[in-house]
Design a protein around this motif. Structure first.
Motif, PDB file in Angstrom:
ATOM      1  N   THR A  54       0.843  -1.189   0.000  1.00  0.00           N
ATOM      2  CA  THR A  54       0.000   0.000   0.000  1.00  0.00           C
ATOM      3  C   THR A  54       0.884   1.248   0.000  1.00  0.00           C
ATOM      4  O   THR A  54       1.818   1.342   0.791  1.00  0.00           O
ATOM      5  CB  THR A  54      -0.910   0.015   1.235  1.00  0.00           C
ATOM      6  OG1 THR A  54      -1.759  -1.133   1.199  1.00  0.00           O
ATOM      7  CG2 THR A  54      -1.755   1.277   1.282  1.00  0.00           C
ATOM      8  N   THR A  55       0.591   2.198  -0.881  1.00  0.00           N
ATOM      9  CA  THR A  55       1.500   3.331  -1.069  1.00  0.00           C
ATOM     10  C   THR A  55       0.738   4.598  -1.430  1.00  0.00           C
ATOM     11  O   THR A  55      -0.257   4.559  -2.152  1.00  0.00           O
ATOM     12  CB  THR A  55       2.510   3.030  -2.195  1.00  0.00           C
ATOM     13  OG1 THR A  55       3.178   1.803  -1.914  1.00  0.00           O
ATOM     14  CG2 THR A  55       3.540   4.129  -2.327  1.00  0.00           C
ATOM     15  N   LEU A  56       1.249   5.725  -0.926  1.00  0.00           N
ATOM     16  CA  LEU A  56       0.828   7.041  -1.374  1.00  0.00           C
ATOM     17  C   LEU A  56       1.951   7.659  -2.192  1.00  0.00           C
ATOM     18  O   LEU A  56       3.126   7.576  -1.812  1.00  0.00           O
ATOM     19  CB  LEU A  56       0.513   7.947  -0.185  1.00  0.00           C
ATOM     20  CG  LEU A  56      -0.663   7.550   0.703  1.00  0.00           C
ATOM     21  CD1 LEU A  56      -0.775   8.506   1.885  1.00  0.00           C
ATOM     22  CD2 LEU A  56      -1.959   7.531  -0.084  1.00  0.00           C
ATOM     23  N   PHE A  57       1.607   8.283  -3.303  1.00  0.00           N
ATOM     24  CA  PHE A  57       2.550   9.052  -4.112  1.00  0.00           C
ATOM     25  C   PHE A  57       2.196  10.520  -3.918  1.00  0.00           C
ATOM     26  O   PHE A  57       1.125  10.961  -4.330  1.00  0.00           O
ATOM     27  CB  PHE A  57       2.435   8.685  -5.590  1.00  0.00           C
ATOM     28  CG  PHE A  57       2.793   7.265  -5.918  1.00  0.00           C
ATOM     29  CD1 PHE A  57       4.061   6.935  -6.383  1.00  0.00           C
ATOM     30  CD2 PHE A  57       1.855   6.244  -5.772  1.00  0.00           C
ATOM     31  CE1 PHE A  57       4.393   5.624  -6.701  1.00  0.00           C
ATOM     32  CE2 PHE A  57       2.178   4.928  -6.090  1.00  0.00           C
ATOM     33  CZ  PHE A  57       3.447   4.622  -6.550  1.00  0.00           C
ATOM     34  N   THR A  58       3.081  11.287  -3.287  1.00  0.00           N
ATOM     35  CA  THR A  58       2.781  12.683  -2.987  1.00  0.00           C
ATOM     36  C   THR A  58       3.535  13.618  -3.927  1.00  0.00           C
ATOM     37  O   THR A  58       4.539  13.250  -4.524  1.00  0.00           O
ATOM     38  CB  THR A  58       3.153  13.018  -1.538  1.00  0.00           C
ATOM     39  OG1 THR A  58       4.577  12.942  -1.367  1.00  0.00           O
ATOM     40  CG2 THR A  58       2.488  12.053  -0.564  1.00  0.00           C
ATOM     41  N   ARG A  59       3.014  14.849  -4.035  1.00  0.00           N
ATOM     42  CA  ARG A  59       3.596  15.887  -4.895  1.00  0.00           C
ATOM     43  C   ARG A  59       3.828  15.383  -6.317  1.00  0.00           C
ATOM     44  O   ARG A  59       4.889  15.570  -6.906  1.00  0.00           O
ATOM     45  CB  ARG A  59       4.894  16.412  -4.298  1.00  0.00           C
ATOM     46  CG  ARG A  59       4.706  17.159  -2.986  1.00  0.00           C
ATOM     47  CD  ARG A  59       3.861  18.416  -3.199  1.00  0.00           C
ATOM     48  NE  ARG A  59       3.625  19.113  -1.949  1.00  0.00           N
ATOM     49  CZ  ARG A  59       4.436  20.063  -1.461  1.00  0.00           C
ATOM     50  NH1 ARG A  59       5.514  20.409  -2.127  1.00  0.00           N
ATOM     51  NH2 ARG A  59       4.148  20.650  -0.329  1.00  0.00           N
ATOM     52  N   ALA A  60       2.810  14.749  -6.861  1.00  0.00           N
ATOM     53  CA  ALA A  60       2.902  14.193  -8.208  1.00  0.00           C
ATOM     54  C   ALA A  60       2.416  15.214  -9.237  1.00  0.00           C
ATOM     55  O   ALA A  60       1.280  15.692  -9.152  1.00  0.00           O
ATOM     56  CB  ALA A  60       2.074  12.915  -8.306  1.00  0.00           C
ATOM     57  N   ASP A  61       3.269  15.545 -10.206  1.00  0.00           N
ATOM     58  CA  ASP A  61       2.853  16.417 -11.293  1.00  0.00           C
ATOM     59  C   ASP A  61       2.243  15.549 -12.407  1.00  0.00           C
ATOM     60  O   ASP A  61       2.187  14.318 -12.279  1.00  0.00           O
ATOM     61  CB  ASP A  61       4.022  17.273 -11.792  1.00  0.00           C
ATOM     62  CG  ASP A  61       5.149  16.464 -12.438  1.00  0.00           C
ATOM     63  OD1 ASP A  61       4.917  15.312 -12.869  1.00  0.00           O
ATOM     64  OD2 ASP A  61       6.275  16.990 -12.516  1.00  0.00           O
ATOM     65  N   PRO A  62       1.740  16.147 -13.502  1.00  0.00           N
ATOM     66  CA  PRO A  62       1.101  15.337 -14.546  1.00  0.00           C
ATOM     67  C   PRO A  62       1.994  14.242 -15.117  1.00  0.00           C
ATOM     68  O   PRO A  62       1.518  13.132 -15.408  1.00  0.00           O
ATOM     69  CB  PRO A  62       0.727  16.370 -15.608  1.00  0.00           C
ATOM     70  CG  PRO A  62       0.496  17.629 -14.832  1.00  0.00           C
ATOM     71  CD  PRO A  62       1.529  17.601 -13.746  1.00  0.00           C
ATOM     72  N   ALA A  63       3.291  14.512 -15.289  1.00  0.00           N
ATOM     73  CA  ALA A  63       4.185  13.480 -15.822  1.00  0.00           C
ATOM     74  C   ALA A  63       4.363  12.331 -14.831  1.00  0.00           C
ATOM     75  O   ALA A  63       4.382  11.155 -15.216  1.00  0.00           O
ATOM     76  CB  ALA A  63       5.542  14.092 -16.172  1.00  0.00           C
ATOM     77  N   HIS A  64       4.497  12.646 -13.546  1.00  0.00           N
ATOM     78  CA  HIS A  64       4.568  11.595 -12.530  1.00  0.00           C
ATOM     79  C   HIS A  64       3.284  10.766 -12.514  1.00  0.00           C
ATOM     80  O   HIS A  64       3.318   9.536 -12.421  1.00  0.00           O
ATOM     81  CB  HIS A  64       4.757  12.207 -11.135  1.00  0.00           C
ATOM     82  CG  HIS A  64       6.054  12.916 -10.939  1.00  0.00           C
ATOM     83  ND1 HIS A  64       6.132  14.149 -10.333  1.00  0.00           N
ATOM     84  CD2 HIS A  64       7.330  12.575 -11.260  1.00  0.00           C
ATOM     85  CE1 HIS A  64       7.392  14.531 -10.278  1.00  0.00           C
ATOM     86  NE2 HIS A  64       8.143  13.603 -10.850  1.00  0.00           N
ATOM     87  N   THR A  65       2.167  11.460 -12.614  1.00  0.00           N
ATOM     88  CA  THR A  65       0.877  10.777 -12.584  1.00  0.00           C
ATOM     89  C   THR A  65       0.742   9.818 -13.756  1.00  0.00           C
ATOM     90  O   THR A  65       0.295   8.668 -13.605  1.00  0.00           O
ATOM     91  CB  THR A  65      -0.256  11.816 -12.608  1.00  0.00           C
ATOM     92  OG1 THR A  65      -0.125  12.671 -11.461  1.00  0.00           O
ATOM     93  CG2 THR A  65      -1.614  11.149 -12.588  1.00  0.00           C
ATOM     94  N   LYS A  66       1.145  10.260 -14.936  1.00  0.00           N
ATOM     95  CA  LYS A  66       1.105   9.396 -16.117  1.00  0.00           C
ATOM     96  C   LYS A  66       1.957   8.153 -15.893  1.00  0.00           C
ATOM     97  O   LYS A  66       1.561   7.030 -16.253  1.00  0.00           O
ATOM     98  CB  LYS A  66       1.600  10.163 -17.343  1.00  0.00           C
ATOM     99  CG  LYS A  66       1.640   9.344 -18.627  1.00  0.00           C
ATOM    100  CD  LYS A  66       2.171  10.182 -19.786  1.00  0.00           C
ATOM    101  CE  LYS A  66       2.261   9.365 -21.066  1.00  0.00           C
ATOM    102  NZ  LYS A  66       2.820  10.163 -22.186  1.00  0.00           N
ATOM    103  N   SER A  67       3.121   8.322 -15.289  1.00  0.00           N
ATOM    104  CA  SER A  67       4.018   7.201 -15.045  1.00  0.00           C
ATOM    105  C   SER A  67       3.398   6.192 -14.089  1.00  0.00           C
ATOM    106  O   SER A  67       3.451   4.980 -14.316  1.00  0.00           O
ATOM    107  CB  SER A  67       5.348   7.705 -14.467  1.00  0.00           C
ATOM    108  OG  SER A  67       6.028   8.512 -15.394  1.00  0.00           O
TER     109      SER A  67
END
Length: 226
Positions: A54-67
């Motif tokens: 289980t993981t949270l990804f924080t401070r994700a910009d659009p490129a991070h989100t796409k990845s």
């Protein structure tokens, strides 16, 4: 040609995720995306998918989100919080109530990050917005809600005076989050930070500027079941 955000073996070699954190501390892993390349974030997502952590990804910009979504397509993305959560459904809430209070609309993203962090760490968390001290009646109208919370996260920029005010009205601990909102002398949140650190109301703890994740995590720990 491989797209720039695709991982490679050299990139993956730098990633060593803390898969044991949930067992050791009671709270899951988090991946801070800012400062990482999209490829590095995607490599982290691949490792998380393989382990089921289980993981949270924080401070994700659009490129991070796409990845992340290319690997974990069912991850929940919240644009305001700039956060992804996987698995997408939060655990059933246990423990005390967390209340997140945002002084202004410009503070909403940080407040939303705090709220979602608490939710994905297993707490019921509500969000109250636009109750800054420029209109004192707005926060006073929320007294019953404030006094029913186990812990309150107060997010404010500009002069950062709201946490001290709230702490003077309630018995619950207050976690103050300064934001980088404000004109020149606000110094990117430093003015709000100093105000909060110098609060004359006891029971105020302060996290770093714009650190909604840290505030939400601390709130979840304070509101944990006895």
């Amino acid at each position: 040609m491989t797209e720039p955000w695709q991982p490679d073996e050299a990139m993956a070699a730098f990633i060593e995720l803390d898969h044991d954190r949930a067992r050791r501390r009671g709270y899951p892993e988090a991946v801070y995306c800012e400062g990482k390349t999209p490829g590095q974030v995607r490599s982290a997502a691949l490792a998380i998918k393989a382990s089921g952590t289980t993981t949270l990804f924080t401070r994700a910009d659009p490129a991070h989100t796409k990845s992340v979504l290319s690997v974990l397509p069912d991850a929940r993305y919240d644009e305001d919080a700039r956060m992804l959560a996987w698995p997408p459904d939060p655990p059933a809430p246990r423990g005390g109530q967390v209340l997140v209070v945002a002084a202004g609309t410009a503070d909403f993203g940080v407040a939303r990050e705090a709220q979602l962090t608490a939710v994905y760490l297993g707490r019921a968390a509500d969000l109250v917005t636009d109750v800054g001290i420029a209109g004192l009646h707005r926060i006073l109208a929320r007294l019953d809600q404030l006094r029913s919370a186990r812990v309150i996260v107060v997010v404010a920029g500009m002069d950062g005076a709201l946490p001290g005010l709230v702490a003077g009205l309630v018995s619950a601990p207050v976690i103050a989050v300064p934001t980088s909102v404000g004109y020149g002398a606000a110094l990117g949140g430093v003015a709000a930070l100093l105000t909060m650190l110098n609060s004359c109301s006891p029971g105020v703890a302060v996290v770093n500027i714009d650190n909604g994740y840290g505030a939400g995590h601390l709130a979840a720990q304070i509101a944990a079941p006895a």
